[in-house]
Design a protein around this motif. Sequence first.
Motif, PDB file in Angstrom:
ATOM      1  N   MET A  21       0.724  -1.407   0.184  1.00 45.56           N
ATOM      2  CA  MET A  21      -0.090   0.124   0.004  1.00 45.56           C
ATOM      3  C   MET A  21       0.640   1.457   0.128  1.00 45.56           C
ATOM      4  SD  MET A  21      -2.988   1.410  -0.418  1.00 45.56           S
ATOM      5  CE  MET A  21      -4.253   0.277  -0.086  1.00 45.56           C
ATOM      6  N   PRO A  22       1.779   1.474   0.935  1.00 46.17           N
ATOM      7  CA  PRO A  22       2.601   2.629   0.730  1.00 46.17           C
ATOM      8  C   PRO A  22       3.051   2.933  -0.666  1.00 46.17           C
ATOM      9  CG  PRO A  22       3.377   1.463   2.837  1.00 46.17           C
ATOM     10  CD  PRO A  22       2.427   0.571   1.760  1.00 46.17           C
ATOM     11  N   ARG A  23       3.781   2.234  -1.524  1.00 42.90           N
ATOM     12  CA  ARG A  23       4.008   2.462  -2.828  1.00 42.90           C
ATOM     13  C   ARG A  23       3.154   2.839  -3.828  1.00 42.90           C
ATOM     14  NH1 ARG A  23       5.961  -0.681  -7.210  1.00 42.90           N
ATOM     15  NH2 ARG A  23       5.678  -2.684  -6.056  1.00 42.90           N
ATOM     16  N   SER A  24       1.973   1.955  -3.712  1.00 41.64           N
ATOM     17  CA  SER A  24       0.651   2.197  -4.360  1.00 41.64           C
ATOM     18  C   SER A  24       0.030   3.371  -4.114  1.00 41.64           C
ATOM     19  CB  SER A  24      -0.458   1.004  -3.992  1.00 41.64           C
ATOM     20  OG  SER A  24       0.026  -0.286  -4.274  1.00 41.64           O
ATOM     21  N   ARG A  25       0.199   4.081  -2.873  1.00 39.95           N
ATOM     22  CA  ARG A  25      -0.737   4.983  -2.576  1.00 39.95           C
ATOM     23  C   ARG A  25       0.082   6.261  -3.152  1.00 39.95           C
ATOM     24  NH1 ARG A  25      -3.568   6.819   2.719  1.00 39.95           N
ATOM     25  NH2 ARG A  25      -4.157   9.131   2.122  1.00 39.95           N
ATOM     26  N   ALA A  26       1.414   6.294  -2.901  1.00 42.50           N
ATOM     27  CA  ALA A  26       2.424   7.176  -3.568  1.00 42.50           C
ATOM     28  C   ALA A  26       2.211   7.391  -5.236  1.00 42.50           C
ATOM     29  CB  ALA A  26       3.745   6.856  -3.238  1.00 42.50           C
TER      30      ALA A  26
ATOM     31  N   ARG B 172       7.965 -11.676   4.368  1.00 44.16           N
ATOM     32  CA  ARG B 172       7.212 -10.398   4.577  1.00 44.16           C
ATOM     33  C   ARG B 172       7.998  -9.235   4.930  1.00 44.16           C
ATOM     34  NH1 ARG B 172       4.560  -6.583   7.562  1.00 44.16           N
ATOM     35  NH2 ARG B 172       2.613  -5.936   6.731  1.00 44.16           N
ATOM     36  N   GLU B 173       9.007  -9.485   5.991  1.00 45.19           N
ATOM     37  CA  GLU B 173       9.994  -8.318   6.219  1.00 45.19           C
ATOM     38  C   GLU B 173      10.922  -7.906   5.054  1.00 45.19           C
ATOM     39  OE1 GLU B 173      12.182  -9.807   9.692  1.00 45.19           O
ATOM     40  OE2 GLU B 173      10.443 -10.090  10.952  1.00 45.19           O
ATOM     41  N   VAL B 174      11.441  -8.884   4.421  1.00 50.76           N
ATOM     42  CA  VAL B 174      12.323  -8.517   3.098  1.00 50.76           C
ATOM     43  C   VAL B 174      11.212  -7.931   2.019  1.00 50.76           C
ATOM     44  CG1 VAL B 174      13.312  -9.465   1.201  1.00 50.76           C
ATOM     45  CG2 VAL B 174      13.669 -10.430   3.406  1.00 50.76           C
ATOM     46  N   ARG B 175      10.147  -7.998   1.838  1.00 49.14           N
ATOM     47  CA  ARG B 175       9.120  -7.445   1.190  1.00 49.14           C
ATOM     48  C   ARG B 175       9.060  -6.041   1.460  1.00 49.14           C
ATOM     49  NH1 ARG B 175       5.916  -8.742  -3.672  1.00 49.14           N
ATOM     50  NH2 ARG B 175       5.594  -6.675  -4.458  1.00 49.14           N
ATOM     51  N   VAL B 176       8.739  -5.760   2.744  1.00 50.24           N
ATOM     52  CA  VAL B 176       8.207  -4.594   3.237  1.00 50.24           C
ATOM     53  C   VAL B 176       9.683  -3.534   3.139  1.00 50.24           C
ATOM     54  CG1 VAL B 176       7.848  -3.295   5.200  1.00 50.24           C
ATOM     55  CG2 VAL B 176       6.582  -5.153   5.003  1.00 50.24           C
ATOM     56  N   GLU B 177      10.820  -4.234   3.438  1.00 46.97           N
ATOM     57  CA  GLU B 177      11.855  -3.462   3.255  1.00 46.97           C
ATOM     58  C   GLU B 177      12.045  -3.007   1.537  1.00 46.97           C
ATOM     59  OE1 GLU B 177      16.703  -3.611   3.899  1.00 46.97           O
ATOM     60  OE2 GLU B 177      15.274  -5.138   4.861  1.00 46.97           O
ATOM     61  N   LYS B 178      11.896  -4.003   0.876  1.00 42.57           N
ATOM     62  CA  LYS B 178      11.917  -3.674  -0.622  1.00 42.57           C
ATOM     63  C   LYS B 178      10.940  -2.571  -1.130  1.00 42.57           C
ATOM     64  CE  LYS B 178      11.588  -5.996  -5.001  1.00 42.57           C
ATOM     65  NZ  LYS B 178      11.301  -7.328  -5.795  1.00 42.57           N
ATOM     66  N   GLU B 179       9.837  -2.620  -0.629  1.00 42.92           N
ATOM     67  CA  GLU B 179       8.728  -1.576  -1.043  1.00 42.92           C
ATOM     68  C   GLU B 179       9.109  -0.270  -0.498  1.00 42.92           C
ATOM     69  OE1 GLU B 179       5.827  -2.025  -2.518  1.00 42.92           O
ATOM     70  OE2 GLU B 179       6.201  -4.006  -3.325  1.00 42.92           O
ATOM     71  N   ALA B 180       9.690  -0.129   0.735  1.00 41.33           N
ATOM     72  CA  ALA B 180      10.097   1.039   1.073  1.00 41.33           C
ATOM     73  C   ALA B 180      11.176   1.730   0.415  1.00 41.33           C
ATOM     74  CB  ALA B 180      10.573   0.877   2.638  1.00 41.33           C
ATOM     75  N   LYS B 181      12.094   0.859  -0.063  1.00 40.88           N
ATOM     76  CA  LYS B 181      12.997   1.235  -1.173  1.00 40.88           C
ATOM     77  C   LYS B 181      12.413   1.866  -2.315  1.00 40.88           C
ATOM     78  CE  LYS B 181      17.008  -1.434   1.206  1.00 40.88           C
ATOM     79  NZ  LYS B 181      17.841  -2.352   0.728  1.00 40.88           N
ATOM     80  N   SER B 182      11.580   1.115  -2.719  1.00 40.51           N
ATOM     81  CA  SER B 182      10.913   1.434  -4.061  1.00 40.51           C
ATOM     82  C   SER B 182      10.074   2.625  -4.135  1.00 40.51           C
ATOM     83  CB  SER B 182       9.914   0.294  -4.626  1.00 40.51           C
ATOM     84  OG  SER B 182      10.663  -1.004  -4.866  1.00 40.51           O
ATOM     85  N   VAL B 183       9.594   2.960  -2.977  1.00 32.78           N
ATOM     86  CA  VAL B 183       8.606   4.083  -2.807  1.00 32.78           C
ATOM     87  C   VAL B 183       9.959   5.557  -2.724  1.00 32.78           C
ATOM     88  CG1 VAL B 183       7.517   5.737  -1.220  1.00 32.78           C
ATOM     89  CG2 VAL B 183       6.974   3.167  -1.324  1.00 32.78           C
ATOM     90  N   ALA B 184      10.851   5.184  -2.188  1.00 34.25           N
ATOM     91  CA  ALA B 184      11.706   6.403  -2.231  1.00 34.25           C
ATOM     92  C   ALA B 184      12.460   6.580  -3.631  1.00 34.25           C
ATOM     93  CB  ALA B 184      13.146   5.900  -1.019  1.00 34.25           C
ATOM     94  N   THR B 185      12.672   5.552  -4.146  1.00 31.65           N
ATOM     95  CA  THR B 185      13.489   5.605  -5.601  1.00 31.65           C
ATOM     96  C   THR B 185      12.244   6.030  -6.471  1.00 31.65           C
ATOM     97  OG1 THR B 185      14.541   3.634  -5.369  1.00 31.65           O
ATOM     98  CG2 THR B 185      14.112   4.354  -7.621  1.00 31.65           C
TER      99      THR B 185
END
Length: 200
Positions: free
Chosen positions: A128-133, A168-181
């Motif tokens: 959701m964080p990346r999708s929302r952005a 899930r932890e790995v995916r959440v971390e990957k999503e956070a990096k993707s949002v930042a990028t």
Amino acid sequence: GTPHVDVDAIVVLGGGLWASKEIPPWAERRLDGAALLRAAQQPGPSILICGGGSPHGLPVLDESTGQVVHEGTAYAEYLVDRWDIPASCILKESSSYDTVGNGYFSALIHAVPAGWKRVAVVTSDFHMPRSRAIFEKIYGLVEGSLGVRIELEFVPVSDAGVVEDKVREVRVEKEAKSVATWRENMVRGVDGCDCATVRL
């Protein structure tokens, strides 16, 4: 439980499709969440399923026809079979192969032409964080370029229990990096070009 939100349509983001044509459990959660959201509103709004497939693997093929089975097709069958949602109330968007495409094509192919004013976006908690952005940026460009304002409601569904905690932890971390990028690229792109080139 799933919150009650009055909307013109519910947009479900694709979550993959296995070679066996089975829907991954996290994607089933998204579909179940959309179905419950629709049931809370009368008359029930249309459900738009986004996703043609994934760019990270080979397309899923129908053994009898050899044709590609899009995520949207398999997901629509799930909603009809599991939730008894009329096929006439399900829309498909099979042009996108990532979340950016989900946002762009949902807006330009469906939301704008249909005149939707309020849309619920359903996806997994971790996504959701990346999708929302992405959706806020794309639908904001729609408003800025076309003068069409579409209000977005974001409805995350739990992904607890569908994958191991470590995964899930790995995916959440990957999503956070993707949002930042994504945000860095958008700022760099807008700052470095004429604003007309970022219009839809």
